[in-house]
Design an enzyme around this catalytic site. Structure first.
Site, PDB file in Angstrom:
ATOM      1  N   TYR A 154      80.628  30.951 -21.071  1.00  0.00           N
ATOM      2  CA  TYR A 154      80.044  32.002 -20.077  1.00  0.00           C
ATOM      3  C   TYR A 154      78.764  31.559 -19.920  1.00  0.00           C
ATOM      4  CZ  TYR A 154      78.793  36.978 -18.480  1.00  0.00           C
ATOM      5  OH  TYR A 154      78.502  37.689 -17.581  1.00  0.00           O
ATOM      6  N   LYS A 158      77.330  30.827 -15.938  1.00  0.00           N
ATOM      7  CA  LYS A 158      76.175  31.606 -15.075  1.00  0.00           C
ATOM      8  C   LYS A 158      75.011  30.487 -15.103  1.00  0.00           C
ATOM      9  CE  LYS A 158      78.691  35.520 -15.054  1.00  0.00           C
ATOM     10  NZ  LYS A 158      79.118  35.853 -14.016  1.00  0.00           N
TER      11      LYS A 158
END
Length: 246
Positions: A154, A158
């Site tokens: 994740y 990002k």
């Protein structure tokens, strides 16, 4: 549709932050095309967004499908004659410690969170370039700035979005197309609801404002970046995290 009425595409629009972004852009008078893989949730959107009426257009689409997602964007441009705003909000988590993370969980999160934004940006850029204006807003995260234990996939996705945002801004600024990212911290959504109680307690200790944010807090910043008030802002990452990233 009025001649000067803006058209926005929002991915991951059926719930959480995406739902609030859709609501805010509708309030601004934009026509909003809500894109989500969950056709069942898209069917419920009109009831959650009173007043949307003809300005809400829903499209069920897997945004990791390059051909399919690009086709949706082309169809929107053909139907409305313009696309003014793209909000790449679709995202998932598959948390786990680095040493235990499977290839599948790594690849899926990168594909949904980062690759889909690349697909959407590439497809929409052609239409925005023709009109020499547009705003692209990517949903980054505190995790993409600071990193986060248990979120190698994740956080990487990002962080990649931040790089994509800045590169897009540099490549397309000459065509009057802006690209910015919004980096939420701990926001009260289904994603954070799933966190263990102790993890939430630790988060509260770290956040200077001592509370979780709301989807409306993030949507307000997205709405600003999509508006004419932000026409001199590009290549920026705006944190909406109660001071967590200081």
């Amino acid at each position: 549709m009025a001649e000067n009425e803006k058209v926005a595409i929002v991915t991951g629009a059926s719930r959480g932050i995406g739902l609030e972004i859709t609501r805010q852009l509708l309030k601004m008078g934009m026509t909003v095309v809500a894109v989500d893989i969950r056709e069942d949730l898209l069917g419920e959107l009109a009831g959650k967004l009173p007043g949307g009426g003809e300005k809400l257009d829903t499209r069920a689409q897997d945004v990791t499908d390059s051909t399919g997602f690009a086709a949706v964007i082309d169809a929107v441009a053909e139907k409305y004659g313009r696309i003014d705003v793209l909000v790449n909000n679709a995202g998932i988590t598959r948390d786990g410690l680095l040493m235990r993370m499977s290839d599948e969980d790594w690849e899926l999160v990168l594909k949904v969170n980062l690759t889909s934004a690349f697909i959407g940006t590439r497809a929409v850029a052609r239409h925005m370039i023709r009109r020499r204006e547009g705003a692209i807003i990517n949903m980054a995260s505190f995790s993409g700035i600071e990193g986060n234990r248990g979120q190698a996939n994740y956080s990487s996705s990002k962080a990649g979005l931040i790089g994509l945002t800045k590169t897009t801004a540099k490549e397309l600024s000459a065509k009057n197309i802006r690209a910015n990212a919004v980096a939420p911290g701990f926001i009260a959504t289904e994603m954070t609801d799933a966190l263990p109680a102790r993890a939430k307690e630790i988060a509260m200790e770290l956040i200077p404002l001592k509370r979780m944010g709301q989807p409306t807090d993030v949507a307000a910043v997205v709405a600003f970046l999509a508006s004419d008030d932000a026409t001199y802002i590009t290549g920026q990452v705006i944190s909406v995290d109660g001071g967590l990233h200081m």
